[in-house]
Design a protein around this motif. Structure first.
Motif, short mmCIF file in Angstrom:
data_model
loop_
_atom_site.label_atom_id
_atom_site.label_comp_id
_atom_site.label_asym_id
_atom_site.label_seq_id
_atom_site.Cartn_x
_atom_site.Cartn_y
_atom_site.Cartn_z
N LEU A 1 11.08 4.01 3.62
CA LEU A 1 11.83 5.38 3.53
C LEU A 1 12.66 5.34 4.91
CD1 LEU A 1 9.82 7.86 1.78
CD2 LEU A 1 11.78 6.42 0.69
N TYR A 2 11.90 5.21 6.01
CA TYR A 2 12.53 5.29 7.38
C TYR A 2 13.72 4.08 7.50
CZ TYR A 2 9.13 8.44 9.09
OH TYR A 2 8.11 9.54 9.32
N MET A 3 13.35 3.01 6.86
CA MET A 3 14.47 1.92 7.15
C MET A 3 15.55 2.26 6.39
SD MET A 3 13.30 -0.57 9.01
CE MET A 3 14.55 -1.38 8.81
N VAL A 4 15.68 2.92 4.92
CA VAL A 4 16.49 3.40 4.29
C VAL A 4 17.37 4.49 5.07
CG1 VAL A 4 17.22 4.49 2.30
CG2 VAL A 4 15.61 2.87 2.02
N CYS A 5 16.65 5.24 5.77
CA CYS A 5 17.61 6.15 6.46
C CYS A 5 18.25 5.70 7.58
CB CYS A 5 16.13 7.20 7.08
SG CYS A 5 16.93 8.41 8.31
N ILE A 6 17.61 4.65 8.25
CA ILE A 6 18.32 3.83 9.38
C ILE A 6 19.74 3.02 8.84
CG2 ILE A 6 18.25 1.92 10.99
CD1 ILE A 6 15.42 2.91 11.55
N PHE A 7 19.40 2.56 7.59
CA PHE A 7 20.62 2.01 6.84
C PHE A 7 21.61 2.75 6.63
CE2 PHE A 7 17.38 -1.61 5.80
CZ PHE A 7 18.06 -2.68 6.89
N LEU A 8 21.37 3.78 6.06
CA LEU A 8 22.25 4.70 5.74
C LEU A 8 23.06 5.41 7.15
CD1 LEU A 8 20.53 7.01 3.24
CD2 LEU A 8 22.46 5.95 2.77
N ILE A 9 22.55 5.64 8.08
CA ILE A 9 22.99 5.90 9.48
C ILE A 9 23.96 4.76 10.04
CG2 ILE A 9 22.73 6.59 11.64
CD1 ILE A 9 20.21 8.00 10.85
N ILE A 10 23.54 3.74 9.72
CA ILE A 10 24.45 2.57 10.15
C ILE A 10 25.72 2.35 9.12
CG2 ILE A 10 24.48 -0.20 10.33
CD1 ILE A 10 21.65 -0.08 11.02
N GLY A 11 25.45 2.67 8.01
CA GLY A 11 26.71 2.51 6.77
C GLY A 11 27.60 3.63 7.12
N PHE A 12 26.88 4.72 7.80
CA PHE A 12 27.94 6.02 8.29
C PHE A 12 28.81 5.47 9.06
CE2 PHE A 12 28.67 9.54 11.09
CZ PHE A 12 29.28 10.18 10.45
N LYS B 1 0.72 -1.28 0.10
CA LYS B 1 0.11 0.15 -0.05
C LYS B 1 0.97 1.25 -0.11
CE LYS B 1 -3.72 -1.94 2.44
NZ LYS B 1 -4.58 -2.04 3.80
N LYS B 2 0.26 2.31 -0.63
CA LYS B 2 1.09 3.60 -0.53
C LYS B 2 1.22 4.24 0.61
CE LYS B 2 -0.04 5.09 -5.18
NZ LYS B 2 -0.76 5.95 -6.12
N GLU B 3 0.36 3.85 1.85
CA GLU B 3 0.22 4.15 3.06
C GLU B 3 1.52 3.93 3.80
OE1 GLU B 3 -2.51 2.61 2.10
OE2 GLU B 3 -3.61 4.28 1.37
N ASN B 4 2.22 2.84 3.22
CA ASN B 4 3.26 1.99 4.23
C ASN B 4 4.80 2.37 3.35
OD1 ASN B 4 1.56 1.06 5.82
ND2 ASN B 4 1.37 -0.94 4.95
N ILE B 5 4.62 3.12 2.32
CA ILE B 5 6.04 3.41 1.79
C ILE B 5 6.83 4.27 2.73
CG2 ILE B 5 7.07 4.86 -0.05
CD1 ILE B 5 4.61 3.96 -1.95
N TYR B 6 6.32 5.05 3.58
CA TYR B 6 7.07 5.87 4.40
C TYR B 6 7.99 4.80 5.47
CZ TYR B 6 3.86 5.16 8.30
OH TYR B 6 2.99 4.39 9.37
N LYS B 7 7.45 3.75 5.72
CA LYS B 7 8.25 2.73 6.45
C LYS B 7 9.42 2.38 6.01
CE LYS B 7 4.22 1.01 9.13
NZ LYS B 7 3.36 0.01 9.15
#
Length: 72
Positions: free
Chosen positions: A10-21, A2-8
Protein backbone atom coordinates in the motif's frame (compact mmCIF):
# COMPACT_ATOMS: atom_id res chain seq x y z
CA UNK A 1 2.66 -13.09 1.08
CA UNK A 2 2.03 -12.54 4.74
CA UNK A 3 -0.76 -10.28 5.83
CA UNK A 4 1.77 -8.36 7.93
CA UNK A 5 3.49 -7.08 4.78
CA UNK A 6 0.44 -5.83 2.87
CA UNK A 7 1.01 -2.33 4.23
CA UNK A 8 4.31 -2.19 2.32
CA UNK A 9 2.46 -2.74 -0.94
CA UNK A 10 0.00 0.00 0.00
CA UNK A 11 2.89 2.38 0.69
CA UNK A 12 4.35 1.57 -2.74
CA UNK A 13 0.97 2.30 -4.37
CA UNK A 14 0.95 5.61 -2.51
CA UNK A 15 4.42 6.47 -3.84
CA UNK A 16 3.44 5.51 -7.40
CA UNK A 17 0.37 7.74 -7.19
CA UNK A 18 2.50 10.70 -6.08
CA UNK A 19 5.00 10.06 -8.89
CA UNK A 20 2.11 9.77 -11.34
CA UNK A 21 0.81 13.11 -10.10
CA UNK A 22 4.14 14.77 -10.81
CA UNK A 23 4.46 13.24 -14.26
CA UNK A 24 0.89 14.00 -15.28
CA UNK A 25 1.10 17.57 -14.01
CA UNK A 26 4.35 18.03 -15.93
CA UNK A 27 2.68 16.81 -19.12
CA UNK A 28 -0.23 19.17 -18.49
CA UNK A 29 2.23 22.03 -17.99
CA UNK A 30 3.98 21.43 -21.30
CA UNK A 31 0.70 20.99 -23.17
CA UNK A 32 -0.97 24.02 -21.56
CA UNK A 33 -1.38 27.01 -23.84
CA UNK A 34 -3.06 30.02 -22.28
CA UNK A 35 -4.01 31.43 -25.69
CA UNK A 36 -6.07 28.37 -26.62
CA UNK A 37 -7.33 27.40 -23.19
CA UNK A 38 -9.76 29.53 -21.23
CA UNK A 39 -9.22 27.69 -17.94
CA UNK A 40 -6.34 28.81 -15.73
CA UNK A 41 -3.60 26.29 -15.02
CA UNK A 42 -4.52 25.91 -11.36
CA UNK A 43 -7.71 24.13 -12.45
CA UNK A 44 -5.49 21.39 -13.90
CA UNK A 45 -3.59 21.25 -10.61
CA UNK A 46 -6.84 20.89 -8.66
CA UNK A 47 -8.08 18.19 -11.03
CA UNK A 48 -4.84 16.19 -10.79
CA UNK A 49 -4.83 16.57 -7.01
CA UNK A 50 -8.28 15.01 -6.86
CA UNK A 51 -7.20 12.24 -9.24
CA UNK A 52 -3.89 11.34 -7.59
CA UNK A 53 -3.22 12.90 -4.19
CA UNK A 54 -6.58 12.24 -2.54
CA UNK A 55 -6.48 8.49 -3.39
CA UNK A 56 -2.83 8.46 -2.29
CA UNK A 57 -3.80 9.84 1.11
CA UNK A 58 -6.59 7.28 1.45
CA UNK A 59 -4.24 4.40 0.57
CA UNK A 60 -1.64 5.76 3.00
CA UNK A 61 -4.17 5.90 5.84
CA UNK A 62 -5.33 2.35 5.09
CA UNK A 63 -1.69 1.24 5.11
CA UNK A 64 -1.12 2.87 8.50
CA UNK A 65 -4.21 1.19 9.93
CA UNK A 66 -3.17 -2.21 8.59
CA UNK A 67 0.37 -1.79 9.91
CA UNK A 68 -0.98 -0.94 13.35
CA UNK A 69 -3.45 -3.83 13.23
CA UNK A 70 -0.89 -6.49 12.34
CA UNK A 71 1.94 -5.18 14.48
CA UNK A 72 0.16 -6.19 17.69
Amino acid sequence: MKKENIYKILYMVCIFLIIGFGIRLGVDYFKYDSANNSAPFYTFVIERTIEFIVPSMIVFIIGKVMKRKYSK
